[in-house]
Structure formats: structure tokens, C-alpha cells
Design an enzyme around this catalytic site. Sequence first.
Site, PDB file in Angstrom:
ATOM      1  N   CYS A 197       0.899  -1.159   0.000  1.00 13.31           N
ATOM      2  CA  CYS A 197       0.000   0.000   0.000  1.00 13.31           C
ATOM      3  C   CYS A 197       0.930   1.198   0.000  1.00 13.31           C
ATOM      4  O   CYS A 197       1.579   1.478   1.000  1.00 13.31           O
ATOM      5  CB  CYS A 197      -0.912   0.039   1.220  1.00 13.31           C
ATOM      6  SG  CYS A 197      -1.858   1.582   1.273  1.00 13.31           S
TER       7      CYS A 197
ATOM      8  N   CYS B 166      -0.504   4.143   2.587  1.00  8.92           N
ATOM      9  CA  CYS B 166      -0.476   3.977   4.040  1.00  8.92           C
ATOM     10  C   CYS B 166      -0.218   2.512   4.367  1.00  8.92           C
ATOM     11  O   CYS B 166       0.909   2.045   4.226  1.00  8.92           O
ATOM     12  CB  CYS B 166      -1.752   4.505   4.685  1.00  8.92           C
ATOM     13  SG  CYS B 166      -3.280   4.008   3.872  1.00  8.92           S
ATOM     14  N   SER B 167      -1.224   1.765   4.774  1.00  7.64           N
ATOM     15  CA  SER B 167      -0.968   0.381   5.158  1.00  7.64           C
ATOM     16  C   SER B 167      -2.170  -0.517   4.892  1.00  7.64           C
ATOM     17  O   SER B 167      -2.408  -1.464   5.635  1.00  7.64           O
ATOM     18  CB  SER B 167      -0.574   0.323   6.630  1.00  7.64           C
ATOM     19  OG  SER B 167      -1.614   0.895   7.402  1.00  7.64           O
ATOM     20  N   CYS B 168      -2.936  -0.223   3.864  1.00 10.34           N
ATOM     21  CA  CYS B 168      -4.114  -1.035   3.560  1.00 10.34           C
ATOM     22  C   CYS B 168      -3.689  -2.489   3.332  1.00 10.34           C
ATOM     23  O   CYS B 168      -2.675  -2.754   2.683  1.00 10.34           O
ATOM     24  CB  CYS B 168      -4.833  -0.495   2.329  1.00 10.34           C
ATOM     25  SG  CYS B 168      -5.455   1.168   2.605  1.00 10.34           S
TER      26      CYS B 168
HETATM   27 FE    FE Z   1      -3.312   2.025   3.044  1.00  7.48          FE
END
Ligand code: FE
Length: 194
Positions: free
Chosen positions: A99, A102-104
Site C-alpha cells: 500500500c 499507508c498500510s491497507c
Molecule cells: Fe493504506
Amino acid sequence: MTDHNSPQGIRAEAIESLLIDKGLLSAEVVDAVITTYTERVGPMNGAKLVAKAWSDPAFKADLLADATKVVNGLGFEGGQVDKLIVKECGLMDHHVVVCTLCSCYPWAVLGLPPAWYKDPEYRSRIVREPRKVLAEMGLELSPEVRIHVWDSSAEVRYLVLPLRPDGSEALSEGELEQLVSRDSMIGVTKLPSL
Ligand code: FE
């Protein structure tokens, strides 16, 4: 479970703080939930999908066609997925997930993302120089193997279907499940031959 920066994520954090302040919830309980997602629910769900896909061609076809529908039909403990896409590795094609924003991450099938997945270095470099980053992480791919990098978002999450290990032909679905690592489903490692 939601992203930290989404309205739902912010609300969840606020509610957690409030419940702890009021003595209705302990930090230990929250830790236990996190442990569950890290070590139990998540990666086990993904491993089930992978082992079943290796064992059952019709299931694999359904999974590759519409993973969201398949996963939501299974009623995993980790909850519903909004949109999940499964990418199948082949001898000449490797898939890896990131991602960049961000951190999906597909919580329901992989649990909590590892720390390196959230690291800005991984998020930027895996797109620019995937072969080099994978090699640094221990996965050497020969130059003729094409690498496909999939950028997750709040709307779409990805799961990698790794190559079935050589020597696993006689194993049952349950035994295959035990072989599947979280990192192989993110695409940063391959499963070793037996
Ligand atoms: Fe994300």
C-alpha cells in the site's frame, strides 16, 4: 477493523481510549484482540484459501474470478472484506502487494500487517525497484520472471496465491494449509520445496 486514518479508524481509537479510561476495557483485552488478528485468525484464513485453491480447481477459478464473493461466503471470523482480489503466481509471473499510501491490507485473510509493510521504505522502493527489494528480503527471482506490484487501497485489497511447493503433491488440504506463510501471501517470499 479499519485503517488507522479512516474516520472509522479514528472513531475506533477514540472509543478504545474512552473504554479504557472508564475501566470498561483493559489494554490487555485490546492486546489479546491484536494477538488474535496477528497470530490466529488472519493468516490462517488466507492459508485456508490458498490450500483449497491448490486442491480444488473449481474453487481456484471462483477465487480468481471474484475473491470478495468467495471470502464473504465463507464467514471468516475476521469479518467481511469490501473488495478482495487474488493474484496467482506462475513460473514466469510473480505478484507482490504494497500500500503505497499507508498500510491497507486484507485483515480478514491475513490479520495485522507486519511492521515492514507499513514502513515508508518498503512502500516506496517495492514499486521502483521490486526485484532489488525482494532480493534484499531473501527472494531472488531470475531476470526472466516478471514482477507485478499491486497497490492496495481502502477500496481494493490483494492476496497473493503463491506457487504450490514442489514435493507437496501427496499432501492433504489440511497439510497444505500448514505450509502457507503470511509473507508468501503478500508476495515477499516463495514457499520452499519439500
Ligand atoms: Fe493504506
